[in-house]
Design an enzyme around this catalytic site. Structure first.
Site, PDB file in Angstrom:
ATOM      1  N   VAL A 258     -36.374  26.502  95.567  1.00 31.25           N
ATOM      2  CA  VAL A 258     -35.770  26.186  96.873  1.00 31.25           C
ATOM      3  C   VAL A 258     -34.503  27.027  96.998  1.00 31.25           C
ATOM      4  O   VAL A 258     -33.736  27.160  96.045  1.00 31.25           O
ATOM      5  CB  VAL A 258     -35.442  24.683  96.975  1.00 31.25           C
TER       6      VAL A 258
ATOM      7  N   HIS B 201     -34.500  19.852  92.939  1.00 36.32           N
ATOM      8  CA  HIS B 201     -35.113  18.747  92.184  1.00 36.32           C
ATOM      9  C   HIS B 201     -35.961  17.875  93.116  1.00 36.32           C
ATOM     10  O   HIS B 201     -37.044  17.425  92.754  1.00 36.32           O
ATOM     11  CB  HIS B 201     -34.031  17.874  91.535  1.00 36.32           C
TER      12      HIS B 201
END
Ligand code: PAF
EC number: 6.3.2.1
Length: 303
Positions: free
Chosen positions: A195, A52
């Site tokens: 990620v 995030h």
């Protein structure tokens, strides 16, 4: 310009404004809009992690000084199936607010269910169409209707000029882009890269349900995608065979699908850009991952 927020004692960090209602959100963004600033949105269900954070950083990269970055936090009941983990989904608003403060988020919009769905389940929802029926949609038939409905509602509430969604949920990203185009929503939908932990497991709030052995097993998803990408120059059949070979070794992993598509989730091209997507159950968790590849070209050769 920062849209407001409270300075944190003894540091130059400013806490974001916390808006629990749409009225508070409108107030929080008033100054930004009055000065002609644009609004960028990162929509989340909370339990914020480095994935995030990278989306927020992407929003900061494209913002101008006078713009504002909003993070929404709402665990959307509409996108969970009856057997799914709505009740146990991780919720950590205080920690999320710390993350947002450290990342210089201007406004956190964290409505409750009564604010988002005051009359319960909405009568009018967004129909994802055929792209919502493949891949994840086959296993989770009501999921994308729930996602698109809440994202449409978030777009209507925040009125963002741009919004960043992660490539980790690739089908979701494609569908949100399509919705924005098909329903003429005035928002630029941008993609943020996935990620990964060391070892390649894509970050997800649900990874916290995995124990050490399951986490090690889950790495097979990324290894399979890498093996597929490494075979890209030899064509689609070899990509799938290489990825399947890795998954076949991970016998404790329950594979849902491994599919090669076009970037728009149609049939894969004979050569050129494609997407390799995988979903599997590892212990209590269903994990998804994907990667972009260029068929007919070695994986490490740049575009
Ligand atoms: O990706 C998510 O976290 C959710 O699906 C989203 C886009 C915030 C909608 O609830």
């Amino acid at each position: 310009m920062r849209a407001g927020g409270t300075p944190v004692a003894g540091s130059d960090v400013r806490r974001p404004v916390l808006a629990r209602t749409r009225a508070e959100l409108t107030d929080a963004l008033e100054a930004c809009r009055a000065r002609g600033g644009r609004v960028g949105l990162v929509a989340t269900m909370g339990a914020l992690h480095a994935g995030h954070v990278s989306l927020v950083r992407k929003a900061h990269e494209v913002r101008a000084v006078e713009d504002a970055v909003v993070v929404s936090i709402f665990v959307n009941p509409l996108q969970f199936g009856p057997e799914e983990d709505l009740a146990s989904y991780p919720r950590s608003l205080d920690a999320d607010l710390e993350v947002c403060a450290a990342e210089r988020v201007d406004v956190v919009f964290a409505p409750g269910s009564a604010e988002m769905y005051p009359e319960g389940e909405p009568l009018v929802t967004v129909e994802p169409g055929p792209l919502g029926e493949i891949l994840e949609g086959r296993v989770r038939p009501t999921h994308f209707r729930g996602v698109l409905t809440v994202v449409a509602k978030l777009f209507g509430s925040v009125r963002p000029d741009f919004a960043v969604f992660g490539e980790k949920d690739y089908q979701q990203l494609v569908l949100i882009r399509q919705m924005a185009v098909d329903l003429a929503m005035q928002v630029e939908v941008m993609a943020g890269e996935t990620v990964r932990e060391i070892g390649g497991l894509a970050l997800s709030s649900r990874n916290e349900y995995l124990d050490d052995d399951q986490r090690a097993l889950a790495r097979a998803l990324w290894q399979a995608l890498r093996a597929g990408a490494d075979a890209a120059d030899r064509g689609a059949e070899d990509v799938l065979a290489a990825a399947r070979g890795v998954l076949a070794e991970a016998t404790a992993l329950e594979l849902d699908y491994l599919e090669l598509t076009s970037p728009a989730l149609g049939a894969p091209p004979a050569s050129g850009a494609a997407r390799l997507l995988v979903a599997a159950r590892v212990g209590p968790v269903r994990l998804i991952d994907n990667t972009g590849i260029v068929l007919g070209r070695p994986a490490d050769q740049p575009d």
